[in-house]
Write an enzyme that holds these catalytic residues in place. Structure first.
Site, PDB file in Angstrom:
ATOM      1  N   THR A  74       0.814  -1.217   0.000  1.00 23.84           N
ATOM      2  CA  THR A  74       0.000   0.000   0.000  1.00 23.84           C
ATOM      3  C   THR A  74       0.841   1.257   0.000  1.00 23.84           C
ATOM      4  OG1 THR A  74      -1.810  -1.117   1.155  1.00 23.84           O
ATOM      5  CG2 THR A  74      -1.758   1.280   1.298  1.00 23.84           C
ATOM      6  N   CYS A 106      -5.182 -18.456  21.373  1.00 24.99           N
ATOM      7  CA  CYS A 106      -5.187 -17.240  22.179  1.00 24.99           C
ATOM      8  C   CYS A 106      -4.048 -16.319  21.753  1.00 24.99           C
ATOM      9  CB  CYS A 106      -5.035 -17.571  23.660  1.00 24.99           C
ATOM     10  SG  CYS A 106      -6.343 -18.622  24.320  1.00 24.99           S
TER      11      CYS A 106
END
Length: 336
Positions: free
Chosen positions: A11, A268
């Site tokens: 980007t 997690c």
């Protein structure tokens, strides 16, 4: 201080096209002014571009190797390196560079942006400036990721947001530095064992599988057929599996017996795997799976690809998955 900048795409240098944003075709003109402004007090800055440029969602192990080859070719002419990269797989590339460049002896800082350089309100210029500052600091070591005013250990980073300017996080270890006046630095994780003279990255048959409530042995068997060389198994909590599901551990044991390395990491974001803490995790250990400790999914997958590219398979690969190469995991004994 001589800093070599490699623009790979992403980007930060993209331009509009009829199909949406695509990597810019003329990075020297687009980036030269920003690099000169950001590096005014640093010294010599050189710039090259990957050819062809890539959107980071198209990155492959061969892409990682092209970046690595370019860094090694410029090693005698630079004191530090900055890589401009797309955000989607930036964490994967950081991990790949960290394993392959433990002997480089020069800091590598990877950055990018959420908005293209030149867009109103873009984060590109401050991220470039921060990455250059980190690379020139003489305090950075190994491969780091600078984004949103923080320098993170590259192989500990994950992309946490698709829109926020602080898009990356480091769940297991604190940021290496926070930009400010002055910058605040923290101790780096232990460097790991290193890997001298690594072979090039090549595509490998490694897969990432998420466990989910209700998974059956038949579904897992289908996901593991044909048998891959390595599996990164994202289990529950500290490394638990639905042990009560008939045949599930038998599928994993069969795969391991056929030579597939099964490495368990946690779904997690914080905390590591402890396979013996619950019976549901002990089932994995009894099947022959090994703990990936507190590695991120990106670091674990790329590490499997790296080790497979070095020619390791089965138990040899599994043993190295639990040993730190470049600080990607905490392999100290519990309580140390």
């Amino acid at each position: 201080m001589r800093i070599h900048v490699t623009y790979t795409g992403g980007t930060i240098g993209m331009v509009d096209s009829p199909r949406g944003l695509v990597p810019g075709a003329d990075p020297e003109n687009r980036l030269d002014a920003a690099l000169k402004e950001a590096g005014r007090s640093i010294g010599g800055i050189s710039l090259t571009a990957l050819s062809p440029l890539i959107d980071s969602s198209d990155a492959t192990p061969e892409s990682w190797q092209r970046i690595i080859d370019g860094l090694r070719a410029s090693a005698s002419e630079a004191d530090a390196f900055v890589i401009l990269h797309g955000t989607d797989t930036m964490a994967h590339t950081c991990a790949a560079l960290s394993y392959a460049l433990t002997d480089l002896g020069r800091p590598v800082v990877v950055t990018g942006s959420q908005l293209p350089l030149g867009a109103v309100g873009s984060d590109a210029a401050p991220n470039i400036a921060g990455a250059l500052r980190a690379a020139a600091s003489r305090r950075a070591r190994g491969v780091g990721l600078f984004f949103g005013h923080r320098l993170l250990a590259g192989n500990r980073a994950v992309k946490a947001s698709s829109w926020a300017f602080d898009a990356f996080d480091s769940p297991a270890v604190a940021p290496l530095a926070r930009a400010g006046a002055p910058w605040r630095w923290a101790p780096a994780p232990p460097p790991g064992a290193g890997w001298p003279d690594p072979r090039p990255y090549t595509r490998q048959d490694a897969v990432v599988i998420d466990l989910f409530p209700g998974i059956t042995a038949a579904r897992l068997e289908a996901m593991l057929t044909p048998r891959p060389d390595a599996v990164i198994l994202r289990a529950f909590g500290v490394g638990n599996i639905p042990d009560g599901e008939p045949g599930l551990t038998d599928v994993l044991a069969s795969a391991i017996g056929a030579g597939t390395a099964v490495v368990v990491i946690s779904q997690c974001h914080q905390g590591g795997v402890r396979l013996g803490r619950y019976a549901a995790g002990d089932a994995l250990a009894r099947a022959g799976a090994v703990s990936g400790a507190d590695m991120t999914p990106e670091a674990a997958y790329v590490k499997a690809v790296f080790l497979l590219s070095q020619g390791l398979r089965g138990s040899g690969l599994a043993a190295w998955m639990g040993r730190s190469i470049a600080g990607e995991l905490d392999d100290r004994p519990a309580g140390a």
